[in-house]
Design a protein around this motif. Structure first.
Motif, PDB file in Angstrom:
ATOM      1  N   ALA A  25       9.554   4.334  -4.043  1.00  0.00           N
ATOM      2  CA  ALA A  25       8.460   3.678  -3.882  1.00  0.00           C
ATOM      3  C   ALA A  25       7.606   4.609  -2.761  1.00  0.00           C
ATOM      4  CB  ALA A  25       8.524   2.234  -3.236  1.00  0.00           C
ATOM      5  N   HIS A  26       8.325   5.100  -1.846  1.00  0.00           N
ATOM      6  CA  HIS A  26       7.932   6.179  -0.935  1.00  0.00           C
ATOM      7  C   HIS A  26       7.048   7.259  -1.401  1.00  0.00           C
ATOM      8  CE1 HIS A  26       7.424   8.841   2.450  1.00  0.00           C
ATOM      9  NE2 HIS A  26       8.440   9.296   2.175  1.00  0.00           N
ATOM     10  N   GLU A  36      10.262   7.528   8.703  1.00  0.00           N
ATOM     11  CA  GLU A  36       9.692   8.366   7.781  1.00  0.00           C
ATOM     12  C   GLU A  36       8.720   7.616   6.741  1.00  0.00           C
ATOM     13  OE1 GLU A  36      11.687  11.779   6.236  1.00  0.00           O
ATOM     14  OE2 GLU A  36      12.714  12.367   8.115  1.00  0.00           O
ATOM     15  N   VAL A  37       9.399   6.643   6.137  1.00  0.00           N
ATOM     16  CA  VAL A  37       8.833   6.068   5.097  1.00  0.00           C
ATOM     17  C   VAL A  37       7.655   5.329   5.825  1.00  0.00           C
ATOM     18  CG1 VAL A  37       8.980   4.307   3.436  1.00  0.00           C
ATOM     19  CG2 VAL A  37      10.559   5.998   3.576  1.00  0.00           C
ATOM     20  N   GLN A  38       7.880   4.643   6.806  1.00  0.00           N
ATOM     21  CA  GLN A  38       6.884   3.729   7.476  1.00  0.00           C
ATOM     22  C   GLN A  38       5.786   4.585   8.091  1.00  0.00           C
ATOM     23  OE1 GLN A  38       9.633   1.480  10.251  1.00  0.00           O
ATOM     24  NE2 GLN A  38       9.067  -0.368   8.805  1.00  0.00           N
ATOM     25  N   ASP A  39       6.017   5.822   8.516  1.00  0.00           N
ATOM     26  CA  ASP A  39       4.945   6.773   9.012  1.00  0.00           C
ATOM     27  C   ASP A  39       4.094   6.754   8.054  1.00  0.00           C
ATOM     28  OD1 ASP A  39       6.035   6.435  11.792  1.00  0.00           O
ATOM     29  OD2 ASP A  39       7.008   8.381  11.462  1.00  0.00           O
ATOM     30  N   ALA A  40       4.589   7.472   6.923  1.00  0.00           N
ATOM     31  CA  ALA A  40       3.709   7.749   5.873  1.00  0.00           C
ATOM     32  C   ALA A  40       3.143   6.622   5.076  1.00  0.00           C
ATOM     33  CB  ALA A  40       4.858   8.451   4.534  1.00  0.00           C
ATOM     34  N   ALA A  41       3.509   5.423   5.220  1.00  0.00           N
ATOM     35  CA  ALA A  41       2.958   4.220   4.651  1.00  0.00           C
ATOM     36  C   ALA A  41       1.884   3.916   5.598  1.00  0.00           C
ATOM     37  CB  ALA A  41       4.043   3.014   4.527  1.00  0.00           C
ATOM     38  N   GLU A  42       1.992   4.022   6.895  1.00  0.00           N
ATOM     39  CA  GLU A  42       0.641   3.951   7.808  1.00  0.00           C
ATOM     40  C   GLU A  42      -0.297   4.768   7.531  1.00  0.00           C
ATOM     41  OE1 GLU A  42       0.142   1.476   9.816  1.00  0.00           O
ATOM     42  OE2 GLU A  42       1.963   0.724  10.326  1.00  0.00           O
ATOM     43  N   ALA A  43       0.075   6.022   7.315  1.00  0.00           N
ATOM     44  CA  ALA A  43      -0.895   7.015   7.145  1.00  0.00           C
ATOM     45  C   ALA A  43      -1.821   6.835   5.612  1.00  0.00           C
ATOM     46  CB  ALA A  43      -0.418   8.508   7.036  1.00  0.00           C
ATOM     47  N   ALA A  44      -1.193   5.884   4.751  1.00  0.00           N
ATOM     48  CA  ALA A  44      -1.682   5.654   3.581  1.00  0.00           C
ATOM     49  C   ALA A  44      -2.330   4.546   3.313  1.00  0.00           C
ATOM     50  CB  ALA A  44      -0.499   5.632   2.507  1.00  0.00           C
ATOM     51  N   ALA A  72       0.519   0.435   0.689  1.00  0.00           N
ATOM     52  CA  ALA A  72       1.119   1.220   1.732  1.00  0.00           C
ATOM     53  C   ALA A  72       1.806  -0.214   2.618  1.00  0.00           C
ATOM     54  CB  ALA A  72       0.165   1.597   2.711  1.00  0.00           C
ATOM     55  N   GLY A  73       1.455  -1.356   2.568  1.00  0.00           N
ATOM     56  CA  GLY A  73       1.836  -2.507   3.154  1.00  0.00           C
ATOM     57  C   GLY A  73       3.268  -2.927   2.561  1.00  0.00           C
ATOM     58  N   ASP A  74       3.128  -2.908   1.190  1.00  0.00           N
ATOM     59  CA  ASP A  74       4.420  -3.458   0.443  1.00  0.00           C
ATOM     60  C   ASP A  74       5.541  -2.359   0.877  1.00  0.00           C
ATOM     61  OD1 ASP A  74       3.020  -5.246  -0.549  1.00  0.00           O
ATOM     62  OD2 ASP A  74       2.902  -4.525  -2.550  1.00  0.00           O
ATOM     63  N   ALA A  98       5.242   1.070  -9.938  1.00  0.00           N
ATOM     64  CA  ALA A  98       6.651   1.114  -9.197  1.00  0.00           C
ATOM     65  C   ALA A  98       6.596   0.240  -7.996  1.00  0.00           C
ATOM     66  CB  ALA A  98       6.687   2.671  -8.934  1.00  0.00           C
ATOM     67  N   ILE A  99       5.700   0.435  -7.186  1.00  0.00           N
ATOM     68  CA  ILE A  99       5.632  -0.329  -5.984  1.00  0.00           C
ATOM     69  C   ILE A  99       5.366  -1.915  -6.195  1.00  0.00           C
ATOM     70  CG2 ILE A  99       4.281  -0.898  -3.866  1.00  0.00           C
ATOM     71  CD1 ILE A  99       3.561   2.236  -4.019  1.00  0.00           C
ATOM     72  N   ARG A 100       4.714  -2.499  -7.247  1.00  0.00           N
ATOM     73  CA  ARG A 100       4.287  -3.876  -7.338  1.00  0.00           C
ATOM     74  C   ARG A 100       5.340  -4.418  -8.354  1.00  0.00           C
ATOM     75  NH1 ARG A 100      -0.463  -5.353  -5.335  1.00  0.00           N
ATOM     76  NH2 ARG A 100       0.650  -7.439  -5.195  1.00  0.00           N
ATOM     77  N   ARG A 101       6.253  -3.703  -9.220  1.00  0.00           N
ATOM     78  CA  ARG A 101       7.035  -4.228 -10.012  1.00  0.00           C
ATOM     79  C   ARG A 101       8.445  -3.891  -9.954  1.00  0.00           C
ATOM     80  NH1 ARG A 101       4.305  -6.100 -15.101  1.00  0.00           N
ATOM     81  NH2 ARG A 101       1.706  -5.819 -14.755  1.00  0.00           N
ATOM     82  N   LEU A 102       8.606  -2.946  -9.377  1.00  0.00           N
ATOM     83  CA  LEU A 102      10.272  -2.537  -9.093  1.00  0.00           C
ATOM     84  C   LEU A 102      10.451  -2.416  -7.738  1.00  0.00           C
ATOM     85  CD1 LEU A 102      10.048   1.071 -11.268  1.00  0.00           C
ATOM     86  CD2 LEU A 102      10.418  -1.348 -12.081  1.00  0.00           C
ATOM     87  N   LEU A 103       9.807  -1.883  -6.937  1.00  0.00           N
ATOM     88  CA  LEU A 103      10.095  -1.960  -5.530  1.00  0.00           C
ATOM     89  C   LEU A 103      10.584  -3.462  -4.995  1.00  0.00           C
ATOM     90  CD1 LEU A 103      10.606  -0.880  -2.615  1.00  0.00           C
ATOM     91  CD2 LEU A 103       8.101  -1.424  -2.226  1.00  0.00           C
ATOM     92  N   PRO A 104       9.832  -4.595  -5.557  1.00  0.00           N
ATOM     93  CA  PRO A 104      10.320  -6.024  -4.974  1.00  0.00           C
ATOM     94  C   PRO A 104      11.957  -6.236  -5.298  1.00  0.00           C
ATOM     95  CG  PRO A 104       8.378  -6.151  -6.358  1.00  0.00           C
ATOM     96  CD  PRO A 104       8.747  -5.052  -6.357  1.00  0.00           C
TER      97      PRO A 104
END
Length: 566
Positions: free
Chosen positions: A514-515, A456-464, A472-474, A534-540
């Motif tokens: 992140a999603h 689900e996370v990957q499908d939503a990322a593809e859509a974004a 979205a790539g991260d 959140a995605i660039r600083r916390l997700l890593p």
């Protein structure tokens, strides 16, 4: 700083993140129309802001006390509880057949979020009572339902749960409390229970205890445990509180926080009890209450995170100290203070989204009978409990830091948030136990639910990708790393899973958070800066966590007790 209920945030998450509309589209929750949800949120906000929030400091400074065997509650709590009772707030998710509103659990979580932010100590009463209501709805006899549910739902009576004993904490199966048949359908309950939140009060007509005990023929361990309803006052033939039962509060704990919530040592001396559910099946019945309470405790973590963030933000906008990139100004313009506040906000949003996604799954499971929804809810529950309470502690800690030296001074109020929230990572199953449950019992499907969530996370990322290619790539790559680690994890023995379980749960929460931030940015351009943070600083962080997971138990036991003591 006055608390302000984040009603708009709940609306946004319901509409754009977790899909409350799919819940209200079911026949079971058809009455939860948009205007009903709006009215409930607004009324709960008014109660929380105007009635409960002013009680928070009084509960901390003037703790509940035991006075000649009677628990005396903090100043103003009687009026606050009366407002909760008169507003019908115990009844939100309870069944209509006994006076409940029958509204979604997700909406109840939003209300509990606001009430917990306002006054967590007092909010524990409705939280525990709501959990008891659900346990009775699922497991009690018709006679017990008819007697207890209307009074619990109305708030005339309150509920507790009694599991822990001095020698039986996480290992509930070690309990020694006995239940002897009286020959008339009742049982004599004898034993001592500790850490009983709101084990007594002077606010309600009666206090109803759900007590785990062992019958004479009960097998050792959890398989031989039964559950009993043991009221403080035995109801008479008209259902009114009558004769005093053979139970008492021995003492109240002196605690780090939550001073307004009395935590009792309870003694049962042949107290009269009625069995709830089947003999020796008490843990199954109690887990109904505990699973409700685990999500509820996760919401408590979010509640304190919200309150601590609001408090810190107000301070940072007012406090002036040193030169900032903008010249002389408030400390919010210092880079590190801005970082702390952004992290507090980002973590709170992620945690709230995870908890409400779990609540929606619970609602959909109840409304549709779908095994897939039930499995999703079961998987998300330990994540919601552990991550959201960790966030509560971390955000409250950062709130103290934002205040600087004044955060260490009690008069500012920042320290109370940190003290009050600390227990949420411990009660209703420690966060370590939640993580072990996630990689153990919740992985008995071979990781299928985990894989579906990653997909689900990957499908939503593809859509974004078209709008946010880098973000979205991260997120897509992080979900892929999580999926690969899950494939490895399910092939390991249980102790290797347990060794990395806390890191795995945190990594899963990082990816889900992140999603949800990416979804939020897609729904509202104004949320893009926080999503990027959140995605660039916390997700890593997820990469380091998954590396820990793959270590398993190797080397862990090389750190011997002797090495630790040297």
């Amino acid at each position: 700083m006055a608390y302000r209920a984040p009603v708009a945030e709940f609306r946004f998450i319901f509409d754009h993140i977790v899909g409350l509309d799919q819940v209200t589209a079911t026949p079971r929750f058809a009455d939860a129309a948009a205007e009903t949800v709006e009215a409930v949120l607004n009324e709960a906000a008014r109660l929380s802001e105007n009635v409960l929030a002013p009680l928070n400091r009084a509960g901390d400074l003037h703790p509940a006390r035991l006075d000649n065997g009677i628990v005396r509650t903090s100043p103003g709590f009687a009026e606050g509880f009366a407002a909760i009772r008169e507003g019908g707030w115990m009844a939100i998710a309870a069944g209509p057949e006994h006076g409940g509103m029958g509204l979604p659990f997700a909406l109840s979580c939003a209300v509990n979020d606001m009430m917990g932010s306002a006054c967590l100590a007092l909010h524990l009463i409705p939280l525990l009572t709501q959990g008891q209501i659900e346990a009775l709805e699922h497991h009690a006899s018709d006679a017990i339902k008819a007697l207890y549910l209307p009074r619990l739902i109305s708030g005339e009576w309150t509920g507790t749960m009694n599991l822990t004993e001095p020698q039986a904490g996480t290992d509930v199966g070690a309990l020694r409390t006995r239940a002897e048949p009286n020959g008339d359908g009742t049982y004599a309950i004898t034993g001592q229970k500790i850490f009983i939140s709101w084990g007594d009060n002077d606010l309600a007509e009666n206090v109803c205890h759900l007590v785990l005990a062992r019958l004479p023929d009960g097998a050792p361990g959890t398989r031989g445990i039964s559950l009993f309803m043991v009221p403080k006052l035995i109801p008479d033939e008209n259902g009114r509180p009558g004769q005093r039962n053979s139970l008492k509060v021995v003492s109240l704990e002196h605690k780090m926080g939550l001073h307004g919530s009395p935590t009792a040592v309870m003694q049962y001396d042949g107290a009269t009890g009625w069995m709830v559910g089947e003999p020796h099946k008490g843990m199954a019945a109690m887990f109904t209450m505990m699973n409700n309470a685990r999500v509820g405790v996760g919401v408590q973590g979010i509640a304190i995170a919200e309150a601590a963030f609001q408090h810190a933000l107000a301070f940072a906008q007012d406090r002036r100290q040193g030169m900032t990139p903008k010249g002389e100004g408030p400390i919010i313009d210092h880079a590190d203070v801005r970082r702390m506040l952004a992290q507090m906000k980002a973590e709170t949003f992620a945690a709230r989204s995870i908890a409400l996604a779990c609540a929606v799954a619970i609602d959909m499971g109840h409304a549709t009978g779908s095994a897939d929804w039930a499995a999703r809810a079961a998987f998300l529950t330990p994540i919601a409990k552990a991550y959201c309470t960790d966030v509560g502690c971390e955000v409250a800690h950062q709130g103290v830091q934002v205040h600087g030296g004044m955060g260490f001074v009690e008069e500012t109020g920042a320290a109370q948030f940190s003290r009050d929230v600390r227990v949420t990572t411990i009660y209703e199953g420690t966060n370590g136990i939640q993580a072990m449950d996630l990689v153990g019992r919740k992985m008995m499907d071979g990781g299928e639910v985990a894989y579906r969530l990653c997909e689900e996370v990957q499908d939503a990322a593809e859509a974004a990708r078209a709008r946010f290619p880098d973000l979205a790539g991260d997120v897509w790559a992080a979900a892929e790393s999580l999926r690969e680690c899950t494939e490895w994890l399910v092939t390991q023995d249980l102790n290797d899973r347990f060794a990395g379980s806390v890191a795995y749960l945190r990594a899963f929460a990082r990816v889900l958070g992140a999603h949800y931030h990416l979804m939020a940015a897609g729904a509202d351009d104004a949320r893009l800066p926080l999503a990027r943070f959140a995605i660039r600083r916390l997700l890593p962080e997820h990469a380091g966590l998954l590396a820990q997971v793959r270590e398993g138990a190797a080397g862990l036991y090389d750190v011997t007790p002797e090495a630790l003591a040297s």
